[in-house]
Write an enzyme that holds these catalytic residues in place. Sequence first.
Site, short mmCIF file in Angstrom:
data_model
loop_
_atom_site.label_atom_id
_atom_site.label_comp_id
_atom_site.label_asym_id
_atom_site.label_seq_id
_atom_site.Cartn_x
_atom_site.Cartn_y
_atom_site.Cartn_z
N ASP A 41 -0.16 5.98 0.37
CA ASP A 41 -0.22 5.05 -0.76
C ASP A 41 -1.55 5.13 -1.49
O ASP A 41 -2.53 5.64 -0.98
CB ASP A 41 -0.08 3.61 -0.25
CG ASP A 41 1.35 3.29 0.12
OD1 ASP A 41 2.26 4.02 -0.29
OD2 ASP A 41 1.55 2.28 0.84
N LYS A 63 2.06 3.46 -5.85
CA LYS A 63 2.26 2.07 -5.44
C LYS A 63 1.07 1.17 -5.67
O LYS A 63 0.27 0.92 -4.79
CB LYS A 63 2.66 1.95 -3.98
CG LYS A 63 4.13 2.06 -3.78
CD LYS A 63 4.48 1.73 -2.37
CE LYS A 63 5.59 0.72 -2.35
NZ LYS A 63 5.36 -0.32 -1.40
N MET A 177 -2.58 -9.85 -3.30
CA MET A 177 -2.00 -9.54 -4.62
C MET A 177 -2.01 -10.75 -5.55
O MET A 177 -1.06 -10.98 -6.30
CB MET A 177 -0.55 -9.04 -4.46
CG MET A 177 -0.46 -7.73 -3.69
SD MET A 177 1.22 -7.24 -3.30
CE MET A 177 1.59 -8.27 -1.89
#
Length: 251
Positions: A41, A63, A177
């Site tokens: 990733d 990603k 996030m």
Amino acid sequence: MSGSASTEIVHIVGAGPGDPELLTIKAHRLITHWAQVVVYDRLIPKEIIELIPENVECIYAGKSCRQHVMTQDEINETLLEQARLGKKVLRLKGGDPFVFGRGGEEVEYLAKHGVESEVTGGISAASGISSLLGVPLTHRGMATSVRFITGHQQKGEAVELDWRGLADPQTTLVVYMGLSNIRNICNNLICAGLAEDTPAVAVENGTMESQIVCFTNLASLPEVIAERGLNPPTIVIIGKVVSLINDKYAN
Ligand code: SAH
């Protein structure tokens, strides 16, 4: 000729939050001595990519929350395809594969198609970064529990969380996030009763050389994040325990 090539077990491995020294010995061994193909990733730093031997194939899955080089479906298919070619497939993921890592979906997909996998835990951003900052996620008299939450919702929808449950002065909140919704998250917590002066910290690129730490309080957090222009990956920790932050980050 028999129809199907033999499949290897797929190793789904957490790489920790960034500092290569926070790799587990098992992750290091699988990267350097086992894998024939590594699917990795965006969050994997270049120092860890550099550990992959030259003859090992590297597949970049991308990603980040907005830019997907591969969709999750494409990643799942790639893992399956490579395993069916009989290759030793290492799926390398940031932090811990099972903490907001969609590792569970990869395990399920492979199992559904008859491919065995094994997951190796990694140090999640929450624990790797809080430790480095000197912020205990739980602490006698300050926090009896810790909650990991995501501030990211599907397709820009509003974040729907149990704000009343989260606005507990004895709970440490770790927001993954959360950058794009930080104003909304802080407002909701304050409206649900969490004190505006609850200590809070936002950390970009935690444990890496480029780490940026912004120590403030709940009410000021969105402003401070905007002023400092923080970018992903950024983690936010909110709670009394943040007051214990090491002096060198507390400016
Ligand atoms: N599985 C990962 C989390 C993936 S979700 C883990 O266990 O850590 C991606 C989010 O993790 C980022 O948006 C950010 O909130 C957080 N994150 C991961 N690595 C980080 C780092 N080095 N610094 C700050 N935040 C990080």
